[in-house]
Write an enzyme that holds these catalytic residues in place. Structure first.
Site, mmCIF file in Angstrom:
data_model
loop_
_atom_site.group_PDB
_atom_site.id
_atom_site.type_symbol
_atom_site.label_atom_id
_atom_site.label_comp_id
_atom_site.label_asym_id
_atom_site.label_seq_id
_atom_site.Cartn_x
_atom_site.Cartn_y
_atom_site.Cartn_z
ATOM 1 N N CYS A 142 0.796 -1.308 -0.144
ATOM 2 C CA CYS A 142 -0.177 -0.034 0.158
ATOM 3 C C CYS A 142 0.875 1.227 -0.011
ATOM 4 O O CYS A 142 1.568 1.697 -0.835
ATOM 5 C CB CYS A 142 -1.034 -0.060 1.247
ATOM 6 S SG CYS A 142 -2.468 0.961 0.834
ATOM 7 N N HIS A 235 -4.355 -4.360 0.223
ATOM 8 C CA HIS A 235 -3.940 -5.054 1.778
ATOM 9 C C HIS A 235 -4.437 -6.522 1.623
ATOM 10 O O HIS A 235 -5.501 -6.901 2.248
ATOM 11 C CB HIS A 235 -4.673 -4.390 2.579
ATOM 12 C CG HIS A 235 -4.222 -2.889 3.082
ATOM 13 N ND1 HIS A 235 -3.073 -2.967 3.586
ATOM 14 C CD2 HIS A 235 -4.539 -1.824 2.659
ATOM 15 C CE1 HIS A 235 -2.734 -1.643 4.000
ATOM 16 N NE2 HIS A 235 -3.741 -0.846 3.232
ATOM 17 N N GLU A 237 -3.200 -8.904 3.044
ATOM 18 C CA GLU A 237 -3.008 -9.233 4.437
ATOM 19 C C GLU A 237 -4.129 -9.270 5.451
ATOM 20 O O GLU A 237 -4.184 -9.565 6.519
ATOM 21 C CB GLU A 237 -1.750 -8.555 5.152
ATOM 22 C CG GLU A 237 -1.874 -7.239 5.544
ATOM 23 C CD GLU A 237 -2.090 -6.045 4.485
ATOM 24 O OE1 GLU A 237 -1.901 -5.052 4.939
ATOM 25 O OE2 GLU A 237 -1.818 -6.420 3.480
#
Length: 302
Positions: A142, A235, A237
């Protein structure tokens, strides 16, 4: 194989409950194995949540991984206790003499600032320059990805008319790229940012390859030709409820945010969101650790 994390890290008990194979520093020293040394530059405000998200992914591969957490020396983190930082984090001054097999640079909620306005930008520049000779491969996420594109390749960012928040479809341009081996031709991934980067600038840069993108969210996975820098603009994750927590936080602040797109069932914020990107997230991190770190890093750095 397990991840080796600092003894007492709060994420430990949750990882154990999820059956993630972990070991503490005491046990790891008894094994005659060359582990991968991964440095995580955690710039996210809620550091403990990010620790858990990343450790969960690093612990789901056959490789033994030693993790070191890095914090800024020139910026004071306000959303995590000083005791947590002193117990589990270090600063660049204490690791710059070392070599690392891989590094993760996270996002940060500062993308509306110009890079030179960020109070730790000089420190960030020093660290990014250091990675050229001291890290085999860097995974930038990001804002970290935008910073890497700007510093290493001269590609700036621009402010979006409205925040890019939601879970979007992405297409794969070249399925032979090692980082996305096993990916579906179309897959989903979360985004949460106020800025973006030019796909044309990426396509026209001789040192970069645009591996995957979204019609709605733009460029997503960018890999440098030398494979040392990987940029992920979203993102992967994130947990299933991370975007919900961000949305609820903004609602509580009176910001009146837009509902994240394609996220809540029927776009209804009262309904529980589901994780539709987990398998590709694990696959990407596994591919990165294997093909870009383990297969490329020297057994003995010296």
């Amino acid at each position: 194989m397990p991840i080796n994390i600092p003894s007492g890290l709060p994420a430990t008990e949750i990882l154990k409950e999820e059956k993630i194979f972990i070991m503490d520093e005491v046990r790891s020293t008894s094994q005659n194995i060359r582990p991968l040394n991964i440095l995580i530059f955690n710039l996210m405000p809620e550091k403990e949540k990010t620790e858990l998200q990343l450790l969960r992914l690093l612990g789901n591969t056959p490789l033994q991984v030693n993790v070191t957490f890095l914090n800024t020396a020139t910026h004071e983190s306000k959303n995590v206790s000083k005791n947590h930082l002193e117990s589990f984090y270090t600063t660049f001054e204490h690791v710059k003499h070392r070599k690392f097999d891989g590094m993760i640079i996270t996002g940060a909620p500062i993308e509306l600032f110009e890079f030179h306005e960020v109070d730790f930008w000089d420190e960030m520049v020093e660290i990014m320059e250091w990675t050229k000779t001291n890290v085999t491969s860097v995974l930038n996420i990001c804002w970290g990805a935008q910073a890497a594109l700007y510093y290493h390749y001269g590609i700036g960012k621009y402010t979006l008319p409205s925040k890019c928040s939601g879970v979007f479809d992405h297409i794969v341009h070249d399925s032979t790229v090692k980082l996305i081996r096993g990916f579906n031709d179309v897959y989903t991934a979360p985004h949460s940012r106020n800025t973006s980067v030019s796909r044309e600038a990426i396509l026209n840069h001789p040192d970069l390859e645009l591996v995957s993108e979204s019609d709605e969210a733009g460029a997503f996975i960018i890999v440098s030709r030398d494979e040392k820098q990987i940029m992920i603009t979203g993102h992967l994750e994130y947990d299933a409820d991370t975007l919900k927590q961000e949305y609820d936080r903004d609602v509580a602040k009176g910001i009146e945010p837009q509902v994240p797109k394609h996220y809540f069932p029927n776009d209804d914020p009262t309904k529980k969101p589901l994780n539709r990107w987990r398998s590709h997230t694990h696959l990407l991190f596994s591919n990165w650790l294997n093909y870009y770190v383990y297969q490329e890093t020297p057994y003995e750095w010296e």
